[in-house]
Design an enzyme around this catalytic site. Structure first.
Site, PDB file in Angstrom:
ATOM      1  N   ARG A 135      -6.024  54.713 -92.218  1.00 45.42           N
ATOM      2  CA  ARG A 135      -7.328  55.108 -91.934  1.00 45.42           C
ATOM      3  C   ARG A 135      -8.419  54.041 -92.255  1.00 45.42           C
ATOM      4  O   ARG A 135      -9.518  54.567 -91.985  1.00 45.42           O
ATOM      5  CB  ARG A 135      -7.497  56.370 -92.472  1.00 45.42           C
ATOM      6  CG  ARG A 135      -6.989  57.717 -91.697  1.00 45.42           C
ATOM      7  CD  ARG A 135      -7.308  58.798 -92.099  1.00 45.42           C
ATOM      8  NE  ARG A 135      -6.586  59.156 -93.517  1.00 45.42           N
ATOM      9  CZ  ARG A 135      -5.458  59.566 -93.870  1.00 45.42           C
ATOM     10  NH1 ARG A 135      -4.512  59.641 -92.769  1.00 45.42           N
ATOM     11  NH2 ARG A 135      -4.990  59.673 -94.992  1.00 45.42           N
ATOM     12  N   THR A 179      -1.505  56.471 -96.676  1.00 47.86           N
ATOM     13  CA  THR A 179      -2.331  56.305 -95.321  1.00 47.86           C
ATOM     14  C   THR A 179      -3.888  56.233 -95.464  1.00 47.86           C
ATOM     15  O   THR A 179      -4.550  55.674 -94.404  1.00 47.86           O
ATOM     16  CB  THR A 179      -1.979  57.178 -94.563  1.00 47.86           C
ATOM     17  OG1 THR A 179      -2.310  58.570 -95.276  1.00 47.86           O
ATOM     18  CG2 THR A 179      -0.220  57.493 -94.105  1.00 47.86           C
ATOM     19  N   GLU A 197       4.211  66.910 -99.147  1.00 45.05           N
ATOM     20  CA  GLU A 197       5.087  67.749 -98.594  1.00 45.05           C
ATOM     21  C   GLU A 197       6.620  67.338 -98.787  1.00 45.05           C
ATOM     22  O   GLU A 197       7.471  68.275 -98.835  1.00 45.05           O
ATOM     23  CB  GLU A 197       5.277  67.484 -96.822  1.00 45.05           C
ATOM     24  CG  GLU A 197       4.209  68.279 -96.122  1.00 45.05           C
ATOM     25  CD  GLU A 197       2.708  68.331 -96.413  1.00 45.05           C
ATOM     26  OE1 GLU A 197       2.298  67.236 -96.860  1.00 45.05           O
ATOM     27  OE2 GLU A 197       2.181  69.236 -96.647  1.00 45.05           O
ATOM     28  N   ASP A 319      -0.687  74.814 -97.287  1.00 48.30           N
ATOM     29  CA  ASP A 319      -1.072  73.586 -96.961  1.00 48.30           C
ATOM     30  C   ASP A 319      -2.359  73.422 -96.643  1.00 48.30           C
ATOM     31  O   ASP A 319      -2.900  72.629 -96.037  1.00 48.30           O
ATOM     32  CB  ASP A 319      -0.297  73.175 -95.645  1.00 48.30           C
ATOM     33  CG  ASP A 319      -0.256  71.467 -95.625  1.00 48.30           C
ATOM     34  OD1 ASP A 319      -0.804  70.868 -96.398  1.00 48.30           O
ATOM     35  OD2 ASP A 319       0.342  71.088 -94.281  1.00 48.30           O
ATOM     36  N   LYS A 346      -9.205  72.651 -94.798  1.00 48.35           N
ATOM     37  CA  LYS A 346      -8.308  73.034 -93.905  1.00 48.35           C
ATOM     38  C   LYS A 346      -8.352  74.561 -93.817  1.00 48.35           C
ATOM     39  O   LYS A 346      -8.223  75.268 -92.936  1.00 48.35           O
ATOM     40  CB  LYS A 346      -6.800  72.755 -94.248  1.00 48.35           C
ATOM     41  CG  LYS A 346      -6.294  71.600 -93.651  1.00 48.35           C
ATOM     42  CD  LYS A 346      -5.065  71.319 -93.876  1.00 48.35           C
ATOM     43  CE  LYS A 346      -4.034  70.352 -93.404  1.00 48.35           C
ATOM     44  NZ  LYS A 346      -2.717  70.089 -93.826  1.00 48.35           N
ATOM     45  N   HIS A 618      10.897  64.185 -84.443  1.00 56.30           N
ATOM     46  CA  HIS A 618      11.398  64.314 -83.123  1.00 56.30           C
ATOM     47  C   HIS A 618      10.981  65.635 -82.388  1.00 56.30           C
ATOM     48  O   HIS A 618      11.741  65.978 -81.284  1.00 56.30           O
ATOM     49  CB  HIS A 618      12.829  64.139 -82.773  1.00 56.30           C
ATOM     50  CG  HIS A 618      13.204  62.597 -83.083  1.00 56.30           C
ATOM     51  ND1 HIS A 618      12.836  61.722 -82.009  1.00 56.30           N
ATOM     52  CD2 HIS A 618      13.609  61.946 -84.185  1.00 56.30           C
ATOM     53  CE1 HIS A 618      13.161  60.688 -82.656  1.00 56.30           C
ATOM     54  NE2 HIS A 618      13.659  60.622 -83.996  1.00 56.30           N
TER      55      HIS A 618
END
Ligand code: CA
Length: 706
Positions: A135, A179, A197, A319, A346, A618
């Site tokens: 970021r 990140t 996580e 979360d 969130k 995926h």
């Protein structure tokens, strides 16, 4: 070099020399904006340490914005998510890309000056919950700081990109990643980490900006019983945890994104993330608030000592990170001028806190929710409805794990008094894994992944799910709302030109009237946009720049992959007429194998393994419309070489590392059986009906809300 402006000098002075001049930044910047020929930088992640992301530049305004055209574009060579806020200093734009690469470009022309690749080992990509994104970088005195995905904090020479120092900030071999953008605070560089996580113990660390030596570290959760507290605040935290907590999982609490700094109050604010595992009954049997999960921390920057904390979601279960962007500003509330901190985490509430003391001033719902009804203003705690409990039965909870607002930065416009927030209406099917036990190297959220993926395929999206919300933080209400076609929002920039800039997953960058929300300008970049735009001025020309590239959390990323997702940096200015770069179509979606009988038991076993090991990248139920291949449409080469890829690591260079440490050849065959089963069904009537329903039907969010 371009002339240094009052704005830049003042902002830098605020951070490094005179700590009490921050209020003068806006005034000095206004002077800079109106002086012809001046250059104006974007020197900090959020423009200033207060992180308002509001620029005083006004050459591009309501009247002129229609003349905005492409000044230049730059291909980053990436096809995954780009989330960075670029910095602009002395005419040079510094941006980070996938795998923590850094580019330095001439901000007026887009010409590359240098690039830096920290050569992150590709197997680290397996540990990133939400793509190999970065970021942004930080700047101080001729140095650029980047935090690499593998946990290194690296100082670069701003002129050449040469490495000055590098320090490992996370344990080698652990499940940590980074990140976030580092922040420069006085003579320190501060960085947190990710991995909640997977199961890690969160912390934030400050390093000497000159030498890279560690100055202090603040852990966000306590150590296991019997181990010494690394700092006194952990004794208070430990009292809010069960002795039987799931210590092996590390408990989470990673500080993976937001920080803000008030030099005058001498406070550094840090947003803390979710728990590991998610479900509180498993994480801390018998209860407790579980400090400092989902907290806003106010720390003394010199020592890391805690001044105050505010926990947004006590006993976190969903979360509900409080890592979202924080804005520091002054608001007049009930006739009284307050120094506030604003955050929309969130969990669905928009919070206004007194940033000197942590006192809660207001908390109002900004998106549909069913887990809580309101925040009790006496206790400062959300009042739970019980509909968020998923210990004994599956529960559909709003907001879902994508959050009412995620990492995409918001912006405060002092002219309108509104905060512009990229908001989401979403739901998540929580389904507890009865057999959960911490296991290194995999997602340890406590959920049954194969179970909820089955549920997820039947969930219809919410109508009008993604928006740009103009929010009045004093009245605590929505003023207007732009509804987007795509389930992803870009971050936000506001300017003194009366404009709000935001990109979206459809690839459009748009400018809205900050007062009315009317769209005044838009351009199709050809690539989905998540990153926040910035603005700067060089030789009297104001520019708007933004990174384009979709990726990030798969939870918020369905069906918005545009073209071949070629990563780019775009810069726009008035009357510029460069041509938009050509786009290429996405890969064809063709099933390359003929149907053949499969062993049902093997398919079932593969389904469970897929949920645990593969679906994060995926796609749930082996359906991916996002940033990595939909395996149902794999080429013959992939099907034929399946085991050499999954076990042998044949595609490691592409970011698909070997799973030999977790899976056997027999497991790989079971996974392949499940993927083949899904591929054979890809064109079935049921699949096509589901795809049609997902594209054409939606449910009102209100149906799920209390
Ligand atoms: Ca999380």
């Amino acid at each position: 070099m371009h002339a240094r402006t009052p704005y830049r000098v003042t902002a830098v002075a605020c951070a490094f020399i005179v700590i009490s001049c921050l209020a003068s930044v806006a005034v000095a910047a206004d002077d800079a904006a109106t002086s012809k020929g001046a250059s104006v930088d974007w020197p900090f992640h959020g423009l200033t340490p207060h992180e308002e992301r509001h620029s005083p530049l006004d050459q591009i305004n309501r009247e002129t914005v229609g003349r905005l055209g492409l000044a230049w574009s730059f291909a980053t060579g990436s096809r995954r998510g780009l989330e960075a806020t670029p910095l602009v200093i002395d005419g040079v734009l510094y941006a980070s890309s996938t795998w923590s690469k850094v580019f330095a470009l001439d901000a007026a022309t887009g010409r590359e000056l240098w690039h830096y690749d920290p050569k992150v080992p590709r197997e680290v990509g397996r540990k990133a919950c939400c793509d190999v994104v970065n970021r942004g970088v930080a700047h101080r005195k001729g140095r650029i700081y980047v935090a690499a995905l593998d946990g290194r904090l690296i100082a670069l020479d701003a002129g050449t990109g040469a490495e000055v120092w590098s320090t490992q900030t996370v344990p080698k071999g652990g499940d940590y990643t980074i990140t976030g953008a580092p922040r420069v605070v006085n003579d320190l560089v501060v960085i947190g980490n990710s991995g909640g996580e997977f199961g890690v113990r969160g912390y934030i660390t400050a390093y000497d900006a000159e030498t890279g030596k560690q100055r202090w570290r603040f852990y966000t959760v306590p150590p296991p019983p019997g181990q010494p507290f690394e700092h006194p605040e952990l004794e208070m935290a430990a009292a809010t945890w069960s002795k039987q907590s799931d210590w092996a999982s590390g408990l989470g609490g990673t500080a993976w994104d937001s920080m803000a700094h008030d030099p005058e109050l001498d406070l550094l604010y840090v947003g803390v993330g979710n728990s590991s595992p998610y479900n509180r009954e498993v994480r801390s049997p018998g209860g407790g608030d579980n400090l400092f999960l989902t907290c806003i921390l106010a720390l003394r920057p010199a020592t890391g000592e805690l001044a105050w904390y505010y926990q947004t979601t006590p006993a976190e279960n969903w979360d509900y990170t409080a890592t979202q962007h924080m804005i520091l500003t002054d608001l007049t509330i009930e006739g009284r001028k307050r120094k506030v901190l604003m955050q929309a985490p969130k969990n669905g509430f928009f919070y206004v806190l007194d940033r000197a003391t942590g006192e809660l001033i207001s908390a109002e719902g900004i998106a549909p929710m069913n887990w809580a009804s309101h925040v009790d203003m006496k206790t400062g705690r959300p009042v739970e409805t019980g509909r968020g409990n998923w210990a004994d039965q599956a529960a559909y909870v709003m907001p879902g794990v994508a959050g009412a607002h995620n990492w995409h930065p918001m912006s405060f416009h002092p002219g309108t008094g509104f905060v512009y927030v990229p908001t989401l209406s979403n739901v998540w099917p929580f389904h507890a894994d009865a057999d959960y036990a911490y296991e290194p190297g995999v997602m340890n959220t406590g959920e049954d992944w194969s179970g909820f993926h089955e549920a997820l395929q039947w969930i219809l999206p919410f109508c009008e799910a993604a928006h740009l919300t103009a929010w009045d933080p004093v009245a605590g209400r929505e003023v207007w709302k732009i509804v987007h076609d795509h389930p992803i929002n870009g971050g936000v920039l506001t300017t003194a030109g009366g404009l709000v800039f935001q990109g979206n997953g459809g690839g459009f960058l748009a400018a809205y009237d900050a007062t009315t929300g009317d769209r005044l300008w838009k351009i199709d970049t050809g690539t989905g946009v998540m990153a926040p735009p910035v603005t700067y001025q060089i030789d009297g020309h104001q520019y708007i720049a933004v990174l384009a590239g979709i990726g990030g959390s798969p939870a918020m990323n369905f069906a918005n992959y545009r073209n071949d997702n070629a990563g780019r940096i775009f810069a726009f200015r008035l009357d510029a007429k460069d041509r938009m770069p050509a786009t290429s179509p996405p890969p064809a979606r063709v099933v390359s194998v003929e149907p053949r009988p499969l062993d049902p038991a093997e398919v079932t076993r593969g389904r469970k393994l897929f949920g645990t090991h593969c679906s994060r990248c995926h796609g749930p139920w082996a359906r991916s419309t996002g940033w990595l291949p939909d395996l149902r449409y794999s080429s013959r080469a992939v099907h034929d070489g399946w085991e050499s890829i999954v076990i042998g690591g044949a595609y490691e260079g592409k970011g698909m590392a070997s799973f030999a440490d977790q899976l056997t050849a027999d497991d790989a065959r079971a996974l392949h059986a499940f993927v083949l089963d899904r591929a054979f069904a890809a064109n079935s009537i049921i699949e096509r009906l589901q795809a049609w329903a997902a594209d054409n039907l939606c449910i009102p969010a209100e149906w799920m809300a209390d």
